[in-house]
Design a protein around this motif. Structure first.
Motif, short mmCIF file in Angstrom:
data_model
loop_
_atom_site.label_atom_id
_atom_site.label_comp_id
_atom_site.label_asym_id
_atom_site.label_seq_id
_atom_site.Cartn_x
_atom_site.Cartn_y
_atom_site.Cartn_z
N ASP A 1 44.80 42.56 56.16
CA ASP A 1 45.92 42.89 55.29
C ASP A 1 45.70 42.16 53.96
O ASP A 1 45.80 40.94 53.88
N CYS A 2 45.37 42.92 52.94
CA CYS A 2 45.06 42.35 51.63
C CYS A 2 46.22 42.49 50.65
O CYS A 2 46.06 42.22 49.46
N SER A 3 47.37 42.92 51.13
CA SER A 3 48.48 43.27 50.24
C SER A 3 48.98 42.12 49.36
O SER A 3 49.54 42.36 48.30
N LYS A 4 48.77 40.90 49.78
CA LYS A 4 49.24 39.76 48.98
C LYS A 4 48.11 39.12 48.16
O LYS A 4 48.32 38.09 47.53
N CYS A 5 46.95 39.73 48.16
CA CYS A 5 45.80 39.18 47.45
C CYS A 5 45.41 40.11 46.30
O CYS A 5 45.14 41.29 46.51
N GLY A 6 45.34 39.58 45.11
CA GLY A 6 44.99 40.40 43.95
C GLY A 6 43.61 40.12 43.38
O GLY A 6 43.28 40.59 42.29
N VAL A 7 42.79 39.39 44.11
CA VAL A 7 41.47 38.95 43.62
C VAL A 7 40.70 40.07 42.90
O VAL A 7 40.29 39.89 41.76
N PRO A 8 40.47 41.24 43.50
CA PRO A 8 39.59 42.21 42.83
C PRO A 8 40.24 42.95 41.66
O PRO A 8 39.59 43.76 41.01
N HIS A 9 41.50 42.68 41.39
CA HIS A 9 42.22 43.42 40.34
C HIS A 9 42.39 42.64 39.05
O HIS A 9 43.04 43.12 38.13
N HIS A 10 41.81 41.45 38.97
CA HIS A 10 41.81 40.68 37.72
C HIS A 10 40.62 41.12 36.89
O HIS A 10 39.50 41.24 37.41
N THR A 11 40.83 41.33 35.62
CA THR A 11 39.75 41.81 34.74
C THR A 11 38.54 40.88 34.78
O THR A 11 37.40 41.35 34.82
N ALA A 12 38.76 39.59 34.80
CA ALA A 12 37.62 38.65 34.84
C ALA A 12 36.80 38.84 36.11
O ALA A 12 35.56 38.76 36.06
N TYR A 13 37.45 39.10 37.23
CA TYR A 13 36.73 39.34 38.48
C TYR A 13 35.93 40.65 38.40
O TYR A 13 34.79 40.72 38.84
N VAL A 14 36.54 41.68 37.82
CA VAL A 14 35.84 42.97 37.65
C VAL A 14 34.61 42.77 36.78
O VAL A 14 33.52 43.25 37.11
N GLU A 15 34.75 42.05 35.68
CA GLU A 15 33.62 41.79 34.79
C GLU A 15 32.49 41.09 35.53
O GLU A 15 31.32 41.43 35.36
N LYS A 16 32.82 40.12 36.35
CA LYS A 16 31.83 39.34 37.09
C LYS A 16 31.11 40.18 38.15
O LYS A 16 29.93 39.98 38.43
N ASN A 17 31.82 41.14 38.75
CA ASN A 17 31.27 41.94 39.85
C ASN A 17 30.98 43.38 39.45
O ASN A 17 30.77 44.24 40.32
N PHE A 18 30.94 43.65 38.17
CA PHE A 18 30.81 45.01 37.65
C PHE A 18 29.45 45.63 37.96
O PHE A 18 28.41 44.99 37.88
N ASP A 19 29.49 46.88 38.33
CA ASP A 19 28.31 47.74 38.42
C ASP A 19 28.80 49.15 38.12
O ASP A 19 29.88 49.53 38.58
N LEU A 20 28.04 49.91 37.36
CA LEU A 20 28.45 51.29 37.08
C LEU A 20 28.58 52.10 38.37
O LEU A 20 29.39 53.02 38.45
N ASP A 21 27.79 51.74 39.36
CA ASP A 21 27.85 52.41 40.66
C ASP A 21 28.75 51.58 41.57
O ASP A 21 28.39 50.50 42.02
#
Length: 141
Positions: free
Chosen positions: A111-131
């Motif tokens: 249950d990830c409903s209380k965790c926002g880790v992957p939705h922060h822009t900085a996290y997306v930038e760090k883990n970004f891939d076009l695919d």
């Protein structure tokens, strides 16, 4: 719907949007910005069923939808392990303090409903891939 089916369908929807943005010569930063919740509700209403009601999946002021699922989510549709009479199908790879295990009948799911880790822009930038599937490559066990 199985995790695998959702994963594949979502990857395809994601690829269509990213390809469209690449054809418009969007930079990495512009693509990430495009996936901001408000932008997606307006521009890609079919991407997520929650968009119809302008509802976020997590209670966050600034939510980025690029990763949608989390690169730390782990799943196996056949089951990961038995826990008593139940079968575990998913878990958090980083054991986030904001995540938990939910028991639904004889099935255990993360249950990830209380965790926002992957939705922060900085996290997306760090883990970004076009695919998207490359960014999420560790999810499928």
């Amino acid at each position: 719907m199985s995790y695998t089916q959702w994963f594949e369908e979502h990857a395809n929807k994601h690829k269509v949007i990213v390809s469209k943005l690449q054809k418009q010569n969007y930079t990495k930063e512009q693509i990430i910005e495009y996936f901001d919740f408000d932008s997606m509700v307006e521009n890609e209403p079919e991407f997520c069923p929650l968009y119809v009601d302008n509802k976020k999946c997590h209670d966050m002021e600034s939510l980025n939808c690029y990763l949608c699922a989390c690169p730390n989510f782990r799943f196996d549709d056949a089951g990961i392990k038995k826990v008593g009479e139940n079968t575990q199908y998913s878990f958090c790879g980083i054991e986030s303090k904001d995540g938990s295990q939910g028991v639904y009948g004889d099935k255990i799911h993360q249950d990830c409903s209380k965790c926002g880790v992957p939705h922060h822009t900085a996290y997306v930038e760090k883990n970004f891939d076009l695919d998207w599937k490359v960014a999420m490559k560790k999810c499928k066990l």
